[in-house]
Design a protein around this motif. Structure first.
Motif: not given
Ligand code: CS2
Length: 488
Positions: A183, A221-222, A224, A288, A292, A362, A366-367, A374, A378
């Motif tokens: 990403n 790539v996408d 979850i 994305k 996202l 999720h 973790q995110i 990031k 983002r």
């Molecule tokens: C999430 C991504 O862990 C993270 O930072 O934002 O792994 C997210 O789940 C994927 O990009 C979705 O495609």
């Protein structure tokens, strides 16, 4: 007396005895996303069209995934979770998993094999050893320092790519295509840039050869894909009768947009599995990463601080549902060029439904990981583009402030936060070095690996983040979000 029944030991998942295709791909980073995404697309493409696209997966760090999958001959279950149930597919695209620290030469030999046409990567943002704010190779990164001194025993992805390409050049072989699937904005050109910077330090002739002959297509790539838990493994065992500790769980949705630029055109027919081959990925990537991943990180920090364990729980809270709706409408979508065939409002509405999938646990924690790697792509790029046209981003400023609060290492109840980030110590030291909110913000804005100095010096940006940080401290994440929405 009744004997306690022996615990039911179920058999391991076993690979089928179908003939294996030859290996055509080396993939760096065998984590959950790769097994839920790249390997699934490749398995589907081979099922439909054949082709020698078996995969050698390579872990650059540790043997954990290899140890889980080796006993089942690298077959595993892809578990697609919806609120109504689960779909299981057994994936047999991985031929072997190598552990680089155990035998770097074996990895280099695999990457130098003439049958290998693609080296793909899912190594997370921090795996590129680049400066997230500028995209430059971090020449002082310990692994880069090591690999420049010991190019034949590399530790970093960049080191492996350059040494393998050097070996192929010396053997008179064509290079492989380098396919970044992380990403990152312009992930193909970014990978090319750090590879060329590294190669130039080692051998300018090699750098020129790479520049001329190697393809670095960009991708979006996408899917979850939360980390697999013991509960996931148990549920799968109860449903199937076998144990698969290498299984992956993910949402049904997946999207792969790939720049069709491969050495000698050699690649799997991933389009038969649903991938899109295009000439320019940039607009899809921006859509994305901002729509996202930008709201994912926003929900991760604010949701965690508000006490929510998962994204689904956070978005089920009407305050945070309204927050992302407002952020999309007023602060993100206006900065995103519409990719061909996409409707941005519909795309974001679909994102919200994906986030609310209660079957996908999720974790916000973790995110929240690796935020220093990031935030630029983002959140900060979006805010910079808004500033350029005189548009404020008070809600994204709240997301940045929430990240600053998060990396301070303690939550709203004074409980410690386990901050996982390559810069965790730097961030904590910066936060601890100041008391007043505006001073805490300034010490973090001064970290140039995250914040471009021009952005950090922008008074609109700085004042918005300070105001948001003060609101967070005074009112807490949920109330600060509620007030911020009302204020726009
Ligand atoms: C999430 C991504 O862990 C993270 O930072 O934002 O792994 C997210 O789940 C994927 O990009 C979705 O495609």
């Amino acid at each position: 007396m009744n004997q306690t029944p022996a615990p039911q030991t179920k058999p391991l998942l076993m690979r089928s005895d179908k003939p294996r295709p030859k290996v055509g791909i080396v993939h760096l980073g065998p984590g959950a996303f790769f097994r839920a995404f790249n390997a699934v697309y490749t398995a589907k493409a081979m099922k439909a069209r054949g082709g020698d696209w078996g995969i050698y997966a390579v872990s650059l760090r540790n043997p954990h995934i290899r140890d889980k999958l080796a006993p089942q001959h690298y077959a595993y279950t892809s578990v697609s979770l919806t609120p109504d149930g689960a779909e299981h597919d057994i994936i047999e695209a991985i031929d072997n998993i190598l552990v680089a620290p155990e035998n770097p030469s074996a990895v280099l030999s695999a990457m130098s094999d003439p049958n290998i046409h693609i080296v793909s990567l899912t190594i997370t943002e921090k795996g590129y050893c680049h400066n997230p704010a500028t995209g430059e190779l971090q020449l002082d990164h310990p692994d880069i320092v090591h690999d420049l001194r010991h190019p034949k025993q590399p530790k970093s992805a960049v080191g492996f790519l350059v040494q393998a390409l050097a070996q192929r050049r010396d053997l008179g072989l064509s290079p492989f295509t380098v396919l970044s699937c992380d990403n990152l904005p312009d992930n193909g050109p970014l990978t090319r840039h750090v590879v060329l910077e590294f190669a130039q330090k080692l051998n300018p002739d090699l750098a020129n050869w790479i520049k001329t002959n190697v393809c670095f297509p960009a991708t979006m790539v996408d899917r979850i894909t939360p980390a697999t838990t013991e509960a996931d493994i148990t549920k799968l065992a109860d449903a199937t009768g076998y144990i698969d500790s290498g299984c992956v769980v993910h949402e049904p949705f997946c999207q792969w947009v790939i720049e069709d630029n491969f050495v000698d055109g050699k690649r799997p027919d991933w389009d038969i599995a649903g991938a899109q081959f295009v000439n320019d990925v940039a607009a899809f990537e921006t859509m994305k990463l901002r729509c996202l991943n930008g709201t994912h990180s926003t929900l991760a920090y604010l949701g965690y601080l508000a006490g929510y364990e998962t994204i689904a729980e956070t978005v089920a809270d009407p305050v945070f549902a309204a927050l992302i709706d407002t952020i999309w409408r007023q602060e993100i979508i206006p900065t995103v060029p519409k990719p061909e065939g996409e409707d941005l409002n519909a795309y974001c509405a679909a994102l919200k439904i994906r986030y609310l999938n209660p079957a996908i646990r999720h974790r916000t924690w973790q995110i929240a990981m690796d935020g220093s790697q990031k935030l630029p792509q983002r959140l900060l790029g979006t805010m910079t583009d808004n500033l350029a046209v005189g548009r404020d981003s008070p809600l994204l400023a709240l997301a940045v402030a929430a990240w600053m609060r998060y990396v301070s290492g303690s939550d709203e109840k004074g409980q410690p936060i386990e901050v996982k980030d390559p810069l965790a110590k730097v961030l904590r030291t910066a936060s601890d070095s100041a008391d007043k909110p505006e001073d805490k913000v300034d010490t973090l804005l001064a970290i140039q690996a995250v914040f471009d100095p021009e952005l950090a010096a922008n008074t609109h940006f700085r004042n918005a983040v300070i105001a948001a940080y003060k609101a967070l401290i005074k009112h807490g994440a949920r109330s600060a979000a509620e007030q911020a929405i009302q204020g726009v």
